[in-house]
Design an enzyme around this catalytic site. Sequence first.
Site, PDB file in Angstrom:
ATOM      1  N   CYS A  11      82.363  -2.957 -54.167  1.00  0.00           N
ATOM      2  CA  CYS A  11      81.669  -3.119 -55.449  1.00  0.00           C
ATOM      3  C   CYS A  11      80.407  -3.953 -55.268  1.00  0.00           C
ATOM      4  CB  CYS A  11      82.593  -3.788 -56.463  1.00  0.00           C
ATOM      5  SG  CYS A  11      83.093  -5.452 -55.962  1.00  0.00           S
ATOM      6  N   CYS A  14      80.673  -7.336 -53.595  1.00  0.00           N
ATOM      7  CA  CYS A  14      80.702  -7.293 -52.138  1.00  0.00           C
ATOM      8  C   CYS A  14      79.274  -7.276 -51.581  1.00  0.00           C
ATOM      9  CB  CYS A  14      81.438  -6.036 -51.658  1.00  0.00           C
ATOM     10  SG  CYS A  14      83.116  -5.864 -52.280  1.00  0.00           S
ATOM     11  N   CYS A  82      86.351  31.970 -19.651  1.00  0.00           N
ATOM     12  CA  CYS A  82      87.693  31.421 -19.456  1.00  0.00           C
ATOM     13  C   CYS A  82      87.656  29.900 -19.479  1.00  0.00           C
ATOM     14  CB  CYS A  82      88.280  31.914 -18.140  1.00  0.00           C
ATOM     15  SG  CYS A  82      87.354  31.304 -16.701  1.00  0.00           S
ATOM     16  N   CYS A  85      85.264  28.159 -17.106  1.00  0.00           N
ATOM     17  CA  CYS A  85      83.878  28.095 -17.586  1.00  0.00           C
ATOM     18  C   CYS A  85      83.691  26.869 -18.475  1.00  0.00           C
ATOM     19  CB  CYS A  85      83.526  29.350 -18.382  1.00  0.00           C
ATOM     20  SG  CYS A  85      83.717  30.891 -17.481  1.00  0.00           S
ATOM     21  N   ASP A 501      97.438   6.270 -53.582  1.00  0.00           N
ATOM     22  CA  ASP A 501      96.801   5.456 -54.609  1.00  0.00           C
ATOM     23  C   ASP A 501      97.373   5.917 -55.949  1.00  0.00           C
ATOM     24  OD1 ASP A 501      94.763   3.838 -55.948  1.00  0.00           O
ATOM     25  OD2 ASP A 501      93.863   5.774 -56.451  1.00  0.00           O
ATOM     26  N   ASP A 694      91.245   8.693 -54.041  1.00  0.00           N
ATOM     27  CA  ASP A 694      90.118   9.428 -54.604  1.00  0.00           C
ATOM     28  C   ASP A 694      88.912   8.571 -54.943  1.00  0.00           C
ATOM     29  OD1 ASP A 694      91.323   8.076 -56.750  1.00  0.00           O
ATOM     30  OD2 ASP A 694      90.533   9.541 -58.173  1.00  0.00           O
ATOM     31  N   ASP A 698      89.157   3.208 -52.435  1.00  0.00           N
ATOM     32  CA  ASP A 698      90.146   3.716 -51.479  1.00  0.00           C
ATOM     33  C   ASP A 698      89.539   3.982 -50.111  1.00  0.00           C
ATOM     34  OD1 ASP A 698      92.219   3.803 -53.409  1.00  0.00           O
ATOM     35  OD2 ASP A 698      91.481   5.724 -54.151  1.00  0.00           O
TER      36      ASP A 698
END
Length: 806
Positions: A11, A14, A82, A85, A501, A694, A698
């Site tokens: 937020c 912070c 293959c 390679c 959450d 979400d 989180d």
Amino acid sequence: MKEYVVKGMTCAACVRAVEKAASKVEGVSSPVVNLSTEKLTFELSGDFDEEKLFNLVKKAGYELEEVSKERIVTLEIDGMTCAACVSAVKKAVAKLEGVSEVSVNLATERATVKYDPDKLRISSIKEAIEKAGYRASAFTNSDSEQSRLKKEAAIKSYKQKFLVSIVFAIPLLIIAMGHMTGLKLPSFIDPHMNPLNFALVQLFLTLPIIIAGRDFYLKGIPNLFRGHPNMDTLVGLGTGAAFIYGVFATVQIASGYHNYAGDLYFESAGVIIALISLGKYFENLSRGKTSEAIRKLMNLAPKKALVKREERFVEIPLEEVEAGDVLLVKAGMSIPVDGTVIDGTASVDQSMLTGESIPVDVGEGSKVTGGTVNINGAIEIRASRVGSDTVLSKIIKMVEEAQASKAPIARLADTVSGYFVPFVLVVALVTFVSWIALGYGFTFSMSMTIAVLVIACPCALGLATPTAIMVATGRGAGMGILFKNGEALETTHKVDAVIFDKTGTITRGKPQLVDFKVLNGFTEKEAARLVASIASRSSHPLDRAILDGYEGDLLQVSDFQAVAGGGISATINGGKVKLGNPGFIGTTGKEVDELVRSLSELGKTPVVASYDEKAMAVLGIADVIKDSSVRAIEKLKRSGVETYMMTGDNERTARAIAAQVGVDRVIAEVMPQHKAEKVGQLKEKGFTVAMVGDGINDSPALAAADVGIAIGSGTDIAIEAADVVLMKDDLNDVVNSINLSKATIRNIKQNLFWAFFYNTIGIPVAAGLFYTALGLRLNPMIAGAAMAFSSVSVVMNALRLKRIKI
């Protein structure tokens, strides 16, 4: 200017804390923190102590990381056939100074290289790949169509090579082997009557086949001298040796040594090339099907759009649409870009993007996503995201990156393939020398050697993992489950603890009125009208929830007042109406107290309404649980996965919600910045942890988890931090993602088992290990057919993931 990544911010507070910490460091000038990009930037104004900066920011509760200067480039590689390679390309690039990581994918025929642009240029990477015997070109999303056309051309080429080969191989086989089965040949090519004609006809029939399979010699043999032998090398050496021996035998026959007519080996060279060409055709055809999900996604967006220009709508190419343009979308048309509806109503089919079959009604103010289909109605939208910024473009990029990435399980195949072909060459040489030494003669020894070279193809080994990942990520995209990389796809199957959450994940994230109990003689209609009328003047989420649950006309409101943390009051119909928490309302009586307590115990927020100091109603407001939450958690528990709910709510409310959905354990009263710590604590106990969330708050926890799963309806930051994105707002897809991962890993293990088992059994048999004891001998033609079948079988097994039940 210096720039650092800041971890742990949630937020604006912070942001201020980090800026304040940075400003205390000598030499740091004007520090600026951007929450959305999670970066700290500042100017240097003198000597700078980086260690002090890191320590001060850590003390403030956050972590710094230097912004990497490294870049990532995706290159399209031509000529790989293959696993050997893949190993050759990887080694050639990895040894360059400045390369920190390289991943080569046989199924997508691409290499992803992480490098330091200060030490290395892309041209140098391409040059290293070309020196290894392959061609490289830079790849971007816009090249996808060109890449598809190139692959279609490759499929067509292999088909033509097979048709040419088989047209000549069938008569060649009949002439070479027919007389052994009793088939009478015309006298002019009968090996007993005209041995030279018998040999020459086979030689002329083999030449077109050799020309059709010339890549085995033009690419395979030079790779041997470069020190990077591959599948083409093995086939080239085997069939080339058979052909050269046939030419030698023909010369000997012409010189009068007719006994050479019995073993010419032209048919071995011709039929092996035909069978391998058939195998390569089916393999490329099958591999083309693995990327169908990408093509379907790319075809969702229309090529053109109707854009408003001077009061009328004109059709322009989609790439010319810019943010802010107004577009018209008629019924039946795909919505070209992401935007907001500004006029009209419509039903939109979002199934191709989200997997949700029920159309969504949209109107003015609704958000719409590019690639979805307008079923009926006409709408005008204002473009908000265009080009590579649209949701569809980001999904396509995410799926492409996942398909191009490698799962950790692929490292085993990569390691083995680097030594496999040289090992086969040594085995072939030992086989030849051993049988010569045992006195079996040149012809017999040559036959055994050719069988070893042809059967030991590492194609299946190289395709085992990438094809399964391609199909699985495509299947996931079709279900609305986006894995960001192969590592996420592999790790998900190990998950044994899931943390959810609460708000917006288990619950809808929007308060709703769920209980309405009237008191003291008030009727429900009367009380609801009074409560809705006063709530209409407030913008508080709880008041908005009350208003959303009311249908009817409102009363005149006057003297409206709002008390922070308490409630609202106003005069309605001459009486004083109050709405808020019990403390704000005042003394309410025993019945109200009991209702408030019971609602709280159920995890609901109690709201009391009074009229002229008389309790009128008690309302219960809750963040309603999603329909899918209970079913999803029940499925996880049945499969042995422990479930947790993490929330900032108080313990009592959290436990009430957890009891309703059946979550095993509750982690309550957790501040956003501490969510990652809780994930870490669970990991320390030995759990493989998936975090489902979400919101912005989180994102640290999503990044800290072994597997971060973001709900597609969530924030961009949460989606960026996650490893898996669920496009539907349905927690059952958490279960589906785990099941899809389990099915994929099971499929990869099957592929790797058969690839290793096939070579473990095939090489000893081809070398004649069981010949003296059991008389068991492998004809080179059968070896060629088995080699072709092994690659096709691995790809076909991977394609089963498209239909497997999750």
